[in-house]
Design a protein around this motif. Structure first.
Motif, PDB file in Angstrom:
ATOM      1  N   ARG A  41       0.842  -1.207   0.000  1.00 17.44           N
ATOM      2  CA  ARG A  41       0.000   0.000   0.000  1.00 17.44           C
ATOM      3  C   ARG A  41       0.877   1.257   0.000  1.00 17.44           C
ATOM      4  O   ARG A  41       0.536   2.273  -0.622  1.00 17.44           O
ATOM      5  N   ASP A  42       2.007   1.164   0.706  1.00 15.00           N
ATOM      6  CA  ASP A  42       2.954   2.274   0.709  1.00 15.00           C
ATOM      7  C   ASP A  42       3.525   2.482  -0.696  1.00 15.00           C
ATOM      8  O   ASP A  42       3.682   3.613  -1.162  1.00 15.00           O
ATOM      9  N   VAL A  43       3.824   1.348  -1.366  1.00 15.27           N
ATOM     10  CA  VAL A  43       4.305   1.420  -2.754  1.00 15.27           C
ATOM     11  C   VAL A  43       3.255   2.074  -3.641  1.00 15.27           C
ATOM     12  O   VAL A  43       3.555   2.971  -4.455  1.00 15.27           O
ATOM     13  N   GLY A  44       2.001   1.643  -3.496  1.00  9.80           N
ATOM     14  CA  GLY A  44       0.920   2.196  -4.312  1.00  9.80           C
ATOM     15  C   GLY A  44       0.734   3.680  -4.092  1.00  9.80           C
ATOM     16  O   GLY A  44       0.546   4.455  -5.058  1.00  9.80           O
ATOM     17  N   ASN A  45       0.819   4.110  -2.829  1.00 10.64           N
ATOM     18  CA  ASN A  45       0.647   5.526  -2.509  1.00 10.64           C
ATOM     19  C   ASN A  45       1.746   6.376  -3.160  1.00 10.64           C
ATOM     20  O   ASN A  45       1.489   7.429  -3.759  1.00 10.64           O
ATOM     21  N   LYS A  46       2.970   5.900  -3.090  1.00  9.66           N
ATOM     22  CA  LYS A  46       4.086   6.652  -3.656  1.00  9.66           C
ATOM     23  C   LYS A  46       4.034   6.681  -5.183  1.00  9.66           C
ATOM     24  O   LYS A  46       4.425   7.681  -5.814  1.00  9.66           O
ATOM     25  N   TYR A  80       6.605   4.739 -14.075  1.00  6.52           N
ATOM     26  CA  TYR A  80       7.990   4.977 -14.474  1.00  6.52           C
ATOM     27  C   TYR A  80       8.841   3.837 -13.887  1.00  6.52           C
ATOM     28  O   TYR A  80       8.987   3.758 -12.654  1.00  6.52           O
ATOM     29  N   PRO A  81       9.348   2.949 -14.710  1.00  8.26           N
ATOM     30  CA  PRO A  81      10.087   1.771 -14.219  1.00  8.26           C
ATOM     31  C   PRO A  81      11.173   2.093 -13.202  1.00  8.26           C
ATOM     32  O   PRO A  81      11.288   1.415 -12.175  1.00  8.26           O
ATOM     33  N   ASP A  82      11.997   3.118 -13.474  1.00  9.69           N
ATOM     34  CA  ASP A  82      13.069   3.454 -12.524  1.00  9.69           C
ATOM     35  C   ASP A  82      12.487   3.836 -11.161  1.00  9.69           C
ATOM     36  O   ASP A  82      13.003   3.455 -10.106  1.00  9.69           O
ATOM     37  N   ILE A  87      11.030   2.775  -5.472  1.00  6.86           N
ATOM     38  CA  ILE A  87       9.978   2.835  -4.451  1.00  6.86           C
ATOM     39  C   ILE A  87       9.792   1.471  -3.774  1.00  6.86           C
ATOM     40  O   ILE A  87       9.697   1.373  -2.547  1.00  6.86           O
ATOM     41  N   VAL A  88       9.745   0.408  -4.589  1.00  7.84           N
ATOM     42  CA  VAL A  88       9.550  -0.942  -4.035  1.00  7.84           C
ATOM     43  C   VAL A  88      10.699  -1.295  -3.101  1.00  7.84           C
ATOM     44  O   VAL A  88      10.494  -1.803  -1.991  1.00  7.84           O
ATOM     45  N   GLN A  93      12.474  -2.482   2.225  1.00  7.72           N
ATOM     46  CA  GLN A  93      13.546  -2.387   3.213  1.00  7.72           C
ATOM     47  C   GLN A  93      13.016  -1.818   4.524  1.00  7.72           C
ATOM     48  O   GLN A  93      13.384  -2.269   5.612  1.00  7.72           O
ATOM     49  N   LYS A  94      12.149  -0.812   4.423  1.00 12.89           N
ATOM     50  CA  LYS A  94      11.574  -0.194   5.611  1.00 12.89           C
ATOM     51  C   LYS A  94      10.740  -1.193   6.407  1.00 12.89           C
ATOM     52  O   LYS A  94      10.722  -1.172   7.653  1.00 12.89           O
TER      53      LYS A  94
END
Length: 287
Positions: A41-46, A80-82, A87-88, A93-94
């Motif tokens: 969800r954090d990935v999706g938000n970012k 954007y792939p990069d 972000i992932v 890691q977090k």
């Protein structure tokens, strides 16, 4: 209790304990799953913020397999792939998630893989293609598969193996019913009866090289008892089988002959001729 029974009960307890452990909900597995969902969800938000979208919703994250999760969005977005790779990596890691995983970006329309990359604990083994090429605005889902086996899965496998071993061992050590009345292959026509050797054809019992003579009626009675150890034989059956074709049967004759047999078998405490009141007699043979 003999060793075979002890091994059998021990193996059975192991199998039962393994089943209980397999059925107990694994809190560690549940915690890992929830942690993955939060990180995604954090990935999706970012990703939405990177696409200048701060209002559309991130749909519920689904666990579609044991180590595979899916992230979906309410609206179309540009990826954007990069940025996605970065972000992932930061979010995982977090959350202290495994560093070996594969990401696939799929198109909602046909589920074709529009982009994917592989991250490894060893950076040199990472496979991150197509850097700098933006993906057009479309409906996408993002799936992550963790390649490392979780401790939970390993524990389940261990308990499953222990259950299987317990069942196999219980089967191997299952107490066998021993028939104490066995023909002695070393003695012609001899039947083992505790400490005795019974020779029905010769009207005798042998114990410690001592011969005990038996009458014809005693032999016929003992033959019936030997053929049915630890089973009650009714008085009527004994009377019919031994006396029916031999003249008039006297009511006390059966008790008299059983009493004689009982005395002759008294040498062995593991053998006992017992009167079952009002029913008949039973030859009790202890294992």
């Amino acid at each position: 209790m003999n060793q075979r029974k002890i091994y059998f009960l021990g193996s059975l307890c192991l199998a039962i304990f393994a089943v209980i452990m397999l059925l107990i909900p694994d809190k560690k597995n549940e915690s890992f799953s929830e942690l993955v969902k939060i990180a995604l969800r954090d990935v999706g938000n970012k990703l939405l913020l990177a696409d200048q979208d701060s209002t559309s919703l991130i749909l519920p994250v689904h666990q579609i397999e044991e180590s595979k999760y899916q992230l979906s969005f309410e609206k179309e977005l540009t990826i954007y792939p990069d940025t996605l790779v970065k972000i992932v990596q930061q979010s995982f890691q977090k959350a202290n998630l495994p560093s070996h995983y594969q990401i696939e970006v799929k198109q909602c329309k046909d589920f074709e893989v529009a982009y994917s990359f592989l991250k490894n604990a060893n950076v040199e083994k990472d496979i991150v293609p197509c850097g700098g090429r933006n993906m057009p605005q479309k409906c996408y889902t993002i799936e992550v598969r963790f390649s490392e086996k979780t401790v939970t899965s390993s524990n389940k496998i261990i308990w499953l193996v222990l259950f299987s071993l317990g069942i196999i061992a219980a089967f191997l050590f299952f107490p066998k019913r021993k028939n104490s009345i066995q023909f002695d292959p070393t003695t012609e026509n001899g039947i083992s009866l505790g400490k005795f050797q019974f020779y029905p054809d010769e009207n005798k019992l042998m114990v410690k090289a001592v011969e005990i003579s038996l009458s014809k009626k005693e032999v016929e009675l003992l033959t019936l008892f030997v053929a049915n150890p630890n089973k009650i034989i009714k008085r009527e059956e004994l009377s019919k089988r031994v006396w029916e074709d031999h003249g008039v049967f006297v009511g006390r004759s059966l008790d008299t002959y059983v009493s004689k047999l009982r005395k002759k078998l008294s040498e062995d405490d593991s053998i006992k001729l017992t009167n079952v009141h009002g029913i008949g007699y039973v030859l009790e043979v202890k294992e």
